[in-house]
Design a protein around this motif. Structure first.
Motif, PDB file in Angstrom:
ATOM      1  N   ALA A 103       2.245  -8.068  15.193  1.00 23.90           N
ATOM      2  CA  ALA A 103       2.390  -9.501  15.454  1.00 23.90           C
ATOM      3  C   ALA A 103       2.583 -10.339  14.196  1.00 23.90           C
ATOM      4  CB  ALA A 103       1.171 -10.008  16.232  1.00 23.90           C
ATOM      5  N   GLU A 104       2.300  -9.780  13.016  1.00 22.95           N
ATOM      6  CA  GLU A 104       2.562 -10.518  11.776  1.00 22.95           C
ATOM      7  C   GLU A 104       4.055 -10.587  11.472  1.00 22.95           C
ATOM      8  OE1 GLU A 104      -0.727  -9.527   8.655  1.00 22.95           O
ATOM      9  OE2 GLU A 104      -0.345  -7.730   9.865  1.00 22.95           O
ATOM     10  N   GLY A 105       4.813  -9.679  12.054  1.00 18.87           N
ATOM     11  CA  GLY A 105       6.262  -9.746  11.913  1.00 18.87           C
ATOM     12  C   GLY A 105       6.837  -8.916  10.783  1.00 18.87           C
ATOM     13  N   ILE A 106       6.114  -8.760   9.676  1.00 15.91           N
ATOM     14  CA  ILE A 106       6.633  -8.009   8.539  1.00 15.91           C
ATOM     15  C   ILE A 106       5.539  -7.114   7.973  1.00 15.91           C
ATOM     16  CG2 ILE A 106       8.361  -9.739   7.920  1.00 15.91           C
ATOM     17  CD1 ILE A 106       6.463 -10.610   5.643  1.00 15.91           C
ATOM     18  N   LEU A 107       5.963  -6.062   7.319  1.00 11.12           N
ATOM     19  CA  LEU A 107       5.056  -5.186   6.592  1.00 11.12           C
ATOM     20  C   LEU A 107       4.652  -5.860   5.285  1.00 11.12           C
ATOM     21  CD1 LEU A 107       3.799  -2.330   6.091  1.00 11.12           C
ATOM     22  CD2 LEU A 107       6.008  -1.683   5.096  1.00 11.12           C
ATOM     23  N   HIS A 108       3.353  -5.826   4.967  1.00  7.97           N
ATOM     24  CA  HIS A 108       2.893  -6.469   3.734  1.00  7.97           C
ATOM     25  C   HIS A 108       1.620  -5.781   3.261  1.00  7.97           C
ATOM     26  CE1 HIS A 108      -0.551  -8.768   5.518  1.00  7.97           C
ATOM     27  NE2 HIS A 108       0.148  -8.537   6.614  1.00  7.97           N
ATOM     28  N   ARG A 109       1.210  -6.082   2.037  1.00  8.74           N
ATOM     29  CA  ARG A 109       0.037  -5.438   1.453  1.00  8.74           C
ATOM     30  C   ARG A 109      -1.252  -6.019   2.046  1.00  8.74           C
ATOM     31  NH1 ARG A 109       1.379  -2.355  -2.900  1.00  8.74           N
ATOM     32  NH2 ARG A 109       3.429  -2.727  -3.847  1.00  8.74           N
ATOM     33  N   PRO A 110      -2.284  -5.167   2.194  1.00  5.70           N
ATOM     34  CA  PRO A 110      -3.593  -5.670   2.629  1.00  5.70           C
ATOM     35  C   PRO A 110      -4.253  -6.429   1.483  1.00  5.70           C
ATOM     36  CG  PRO A 110      -3.719  -3.326   2.073  1.00  5.70           C
ATOM     37  CD  PRO A 110      -2.270  -3.711   1.956  1.00  5.70           C
ATOM     38  N   PRO A 111      -5.359  -7.145   1.757  1.00  2.00           N
ATOM     39  CA  PRO A 111      -6.132  -7.096   3.000  1.00  2.00           C
ATOM     40  C   PRO A 111      -5.858  -8.265   3.939  1.00  2.00           C
ATOM     41  CG  PRO A 111      -7.468  -8.083   1.286  1.00  2.00           C
ATOM     42  CD  PRO A 111      -6.138  -7.751   0.644  1.00  2.00           C
ATOM     43  N   ASP A 112      -5.117  -9.280   3.489  1.00  3.71           N
ATOM     44  CA  ASP A 112      -4.958 -10.485   4.300  1.00  3.71           C
ATOM     45  C   ASP A 112      -4.090 -10.218   5.524  1.00  3.71           C
ATOM     46  OD1 ASP A 112      -6.456 -11.894   2.442  1.00  3.71           O
ATOM     47  OD2 ASP A 112      -4.685 -12.512   1.297  1.00  3.71           O
ATOM     48  N   LEU A 113      -4.255 -11.067   6.528  1.00  2.00           N
ATOM     49  CA  LEU A 113      -3.391 -11.064   7.696  1.00  2.00           C
ATOM     50  C   LEU A 113      -2.511 -12.300   7.664  1.00  2.00           C
ATOM     51  CD1 LEU A 113      -5.691 -10.017  10.694  1.00  2.00           C
ATOM     52  CD2 LEU A 113      -4.017  -8.623   9.484  1.00  2.00           C
ATOM     53  N   LEU A 114      -1.231 -12.129   7.972  1.00  2.00           N
ATOM     54  CA  LEU A 114      -0.345 -13.270   8.135  1.00  2.00           C
ATOM     55  C   LEU A 114      -0.579 -13.888   9.513  1.00  2.00           C
ATOM     56  CD1 LEU A 114       2.939 -11.673   6.739  1.00  2.00           C
ATOM     57  CD2 LEU A 114       1.145 -12.896   5.484  1.00  2.00           C
ATOM     58  N   GLU A 115      -0.011 -15.056   9.702  1.00  3.50           N
ATOM     59  CA  GLU A 115      -0.115 -15.681  11.020  1.00  3.50           C
ATOM     60  C   GLU A 115       0.596 -14.822  12.060  1.00  3.50           C
ATOM     61  OE1 GLU A 115      -1.853 -18.421  11.785  1.00  3.50           O
ATOM     62  OE2 GLU A 115      -2.530 -18.395   9.700  1.00  3.50           O
ATOM     63  N   PHE A 116       0.042 -14.764  13.254  1.00  5.83           N
ATOM     64  CA  PHE A 116       0.682 -14.040  14.352  1.00  5.83           C
ATOM     65  C   PHE A 116       1.748 -14.929  14.982  1.00  5.83           C
ATOM     66  CE2 PHE A 116      -2.586 -10.587  15.684  1.00  5.83           C
ATOM     67  CZ  PHE A 116      -2.623 -10.130  14.385  1.00  5.83           C
ATOM     68  N   ARG A 166      -6.268 -16.477  18.273  1.00  3.96           N
ATOM     69  CA  ARG A 166      -7.500 -15.782  18.658  1.00  3.96           C
ATOM     70  C   ARG A 166      -7.345 -14.267  18.521  1.00  3.96           C
ATOM     71  NH1 ARG A 166      -8.559 -16.049  23.628  1.00  3.96           N
ATOM     72  NH2 ARG A 166      -6.790 -17.247  24.458  1.00  3.96           N
ATOM     73  N   THR A 167      -6.149 -13.770  18.823  1.00  4.63           N
ATOM     74  CA  THR A 167      -5.907 -12.339  18.651  1.00  4.63           C
ATOM     75  C   THR A 167      -5.915 -11.972  17.173  1.00  4.63           C
ATOM     76  OG1 THR A 167      -4.580 -12.318  20.681  1.00  4.63           O
ATOM     77  CG2 THR A 167      -4.329 -10.444  19.184  1.00  4.63           C
ATOM     78  N   ARG A 168      -5.324 -12.816  16.355  1.00  3.20           N
ATOM     79  CA  ARG A 168      -5.343 -12.583  14.900  1.00  3.20           C
ATOM     80  C   ARG A 168      -6.775 -12.495  14.395  1.00  3.20           C
ATOM     81  NH1 ARG A 168      -5.891 -15.751  10.397  1.00  3.20           N
ATOM     82  NH2 ARG A 168      -4.789 -15.046   8.496  1.00  3.20           N
ATOM     83  N   GLN A 169      -7.631 -13.410  14.849  1.00  2.00           N
ATOM     84  CA  GLN A 169      -9.028 -13.387  14.420  1.00  2.00           C
ATOM     85  C   GLN A 169      -9.725 -12.122  14.903  1.00  2.00           C
ATOM     86  OE1 GLN A 169     -10.631 -15.721  12.328  1.00  2.00           O
ATOM     87  NE2 GLN A 169     -12.036 -13.962  12.303  1.00  2.00           N
ATOM     88  N   ALA A 170      -9.382 -11.670  16.102  1.00  2.00           N
ATOM     89  CA  ALA A 170      -9.986 -10.453  16.633  1.00  2.00           C
ATOM     90  C   ALA A 170      -9.583  -9.233  15.800  1.00  2.00           C
ATOM     91  CB  ALA A 170      -9.578 -10.256  18.090  1.00  2.00           C
TER      92      ALA A 170
END
Length: 209
Positions: A103-116, A166-170
């Protein structure tokens, strides 16, 4: 090819199987921190006997993946993405297929999550009886010759307003819980894929038992 690649490149892949098993149709929404994410989820969803669809941006480079449910989702062709979304909704409604959604749309380095993205909310609104299951994938490359990976599922996110956030937070909470369980109770995880052990684990000397 997928199975051989994971066995060759990982020491082991672990998971905590979802209990109860998600009922189709389900959107499996996961983080996208590793090139192997799709390969690992292929193993997990196949083990769950969950027929799934997966949107692949570079589909033209991997056309054979269409045999296992992948659909084209090119970044530079909005009409092709729209057609894939429509096909996905139809197959989820008519054949109760599941959707593996990065759902972030692109591959990226951890640890952060992009917006869904909003695709999650769009598909959820169009498929009656759908559920949304957060998934966390974590990698570690420190203690062994090859990396290891862990997969964990959460319970369904209630449908409704702000579903994407909410899914991103989960998923974020699940990643943190995966780290905690690895520190405190690693025995919670089962082996999903037995890969290739370290060279010292594979060595056999004559006469050694």
């Amino acid at each position: 090819m997928v199975r051989r690649s994971v066995r060759a490149r990982f020491r082991r892949v672990y998971w905590v199987p979802p209990d109860p098993k998600p009922v189709s149709p389900t959107i499996f929404a996961t983080n996208h921190h590793g090139w192997f994410d799709g390969y690992l989820m292929f193993h997990a969803l196949t083990k769950l006997e969950a027929r799934f669809l997966d949107w692949v941006q570079e589909y033209d480079s991997f056309p054979l993946f269409g045999k296992v449910g992948c659909l084209p989702f090119p970044a530079d062709r909005p009409e092709a993405r729209a057609a894939t979304v429509r096909k996905t909704i139809r197959l989820m409604r008519e054949e109760r297929r599941n959707l593996l959604l990065f759902a972030e749309g692109i591959l990226h380095r951890p640890p952060d999550l992009l917006e869904f993205g909003k695709a999650l909310e769009l598909v959820a609104a169009k498929v009656p009886g759908v559920s949304v299951t957060p998934v966390a994938i974590r990698y570690d490359f420190a203690m062994n010759e090859r990396p290891e990976a862990w997969i964990q599922f959460a319970g369904p996110v209630p449908l409704g307003p702000d579903l994407s956030s909410r899914t991103r937070q989960a998923v974020q909470d699940l990643l943190q819980d995966t780290d905690r369980r690895l520190r405190e109770s690693p025995g919670d995880f089962e082996v999903l894929v037995e890969g290739t052990l370290d060279v010292n684990e594979r060595m056999k000397f004559p006469g050694k038992r």
